[in-house]
Scaffold this motif. Structure first.
Motif, short mmCIF file in Angstrom:
data_model
loop_
_atom_site.label_atom_id
_atom_site.label_comp_id
_atom_site.label_asym_id
_atom_site.label_seq_id
_atom_site.Cartn_x
_atom_site.Cartn_y
_atom_site.Cartn_z
N LEU A 88 3.33 -6.27 -10.65
CA LEU A 88 3.37 -4.90 -11.15
C LEU A 88 4.70 -4.23 -10.88
N SER A 89 5.33 -4.60 -9.76
CA SER A 89 6.58 -3.94 -9.39
C SER A 89 7.69 -4.23 -10.41
N LYS A 90 7.51 -5.27 -11.20
CA LYS A 90 8.49 -5.56 -12.26
C LYS A 90 8.33 -4.58 -13.43
N GLN A 147 13.75 -9.45 -0.08
CA GLN A 147 14.07 -8.45 -1.10
C GLN A 147 12.92 -7.48 -1.15
N ASP A 148 13.15 -6.21 -1.39
CA ASP A 148 11.96 -5.43 -1.61
C ASP A 148 11.94 -4.42 -2.70
N SER A 149 11.05 -4.66 -3.60
CA SER A 149 10.84 -3.77 -4.72
C SER A 149 9.51 -3.05 -4.53
N ILE A 150 8.87 -3.36 -3.41
CA ILE A 150 7.53 -2.81 -3.20
C ILE A 150 7.49 -2.07 -1.87
N THR A 151 6.85 -0.91 -1.89
CA THR A 151 6.61 -0.21 -0.63
C THR A 151 5.24 -0.67 -0.16
N THR A 152 5.16 -1.08 1.10
CA THR A 152 3.85 -1.46 1.65
C THR A 152 3.54 -0.52 2.80
N GLY A 193 6.48 -14.38 2.55
CA GLY A 193 6.59 -12.99 2.10
C GLY A 193 6.92 -12.88 0.63
N LYS A 194 6.40 -13.80 -0.14
CA LYS A 194 6.69 -13.81 -1.57
C LYS A 194 5.41 -13.81 -2.39
#
Ligand SMILES: Nc1ncnc2c1ncn2[C@@H]1O[C@H](COP(=O)(O)OP(=O)(O)OP(=O)(O)O)[C@@H](O)[C@H]1O
Ligand SMILES: [Mg+2]
Length: 205
Positions: free
Chosen positions: A26-28, A52-57, A182-183
């Motif tokens: 979804l982050s894409k 890499q982070d495109s997502i806030t957790t 973490g992927k």
């Protein structure tokens, strides 16, 4: 704005695996926050292993409803990984979610738990009328001779009021490796796990 909840009262069925993989997908497409509603914090631990982070957790704090209201304002997607048991968070999540995904292993004991989950879902649907609910078989045997999947699908046919996805996610090492690294499997080399995840995404998005 779409809120996805990944839940089941059973533990170890792949809730966190699907939550993390879905969040990456979804982050894409838009800003995505992954909310870890489980005290064991598996999603948070996964996010710490991410480079890499495109997502806030984030870890879910006290008030789920309030928290989701706030997150709604600046996210396109929210993915909520809830604990493997009936909980106040789970019930509250059902009232606010747009889509509920219930992963289950194909064993009879796992499938026999579903009516309990679906009873809560049906109650929630009286208020949250547009809640879409899907069941997906996960960790299914890769051995084509196994009759377990057919037996599971037959049992699921008797569970009315919920759609079982055509996609079957099988027991693939790459799902475990992705979790450790973490992927998402989408960020790894080509594999059957990746193909299956893509097929799953086409069905639910
Ligand atoms: N399709 C799959 N193939 C192989 N391993 C998988 C698959 N799905 C999940 N797993 C592995 O199974 C274990 C349990 O999965 P996961 O942690 O996602 O389940 P969970 O429902 O979140 O569990 P819990 O109830 O403890 O939160 C993990 O080790 C995970 O890597
Ligand atoms: Mg989990």
């Amino acid at each position: 704005m779409t809120i996805y909840v990944i839940a089941n009262q059973k533990g170890g069925v792949g809730k966190t695996t699907l939550s993390t993989n879905l969040a990456v997908a979804l982050s894409k497409k838009g800003k995505t926050t992954l909310v870890d509603g489980d005290d064991q914090q598996s999603s948070i631990k996964w996010s710490k292993r991410r480079l890499q982070d495109s997502i806030t957790t984030i870890a879910l704090k006290d008030n789920l409803k309030e928290e989701l209201q706030q997150l709604k304002q600046n996210n396109k997607y929210i993915v909520l990984d809830v604990a493997g048991r009936d909980s106040a968070e789970f019930r509250s999540a059902l009232l606010t979610a747009d889509v509920l995904i219930i992963p289950t292993q194909p064993s009879q004991t796992d499938i026999e738990v579903l009516p309990f989950v679906l009873r809560l879902v049906n109650t929630a649907k009286q208020v949250n009328k547009n809640l879409k609910t899907f069941v997906v078989l996960n960790k299914a045997p890769t051995n084509n001779k196994s009759t377990e999947i057919d037996a599971a699908l037959e049992l699921l046919q008797q569970v009315k009021s919920v759609k079982t996805l055509n996609t079957i996610l099988r027991d693939r090492k790459q799902f475990r490796d992705a979790m450790i690294e973490g992927k998402s499997v989408l960020e790894m080399g080509s594999s059957k796990a990746k193909d299956e995840l893509n097929e799953f995404l086409v069905e639910i998005l």
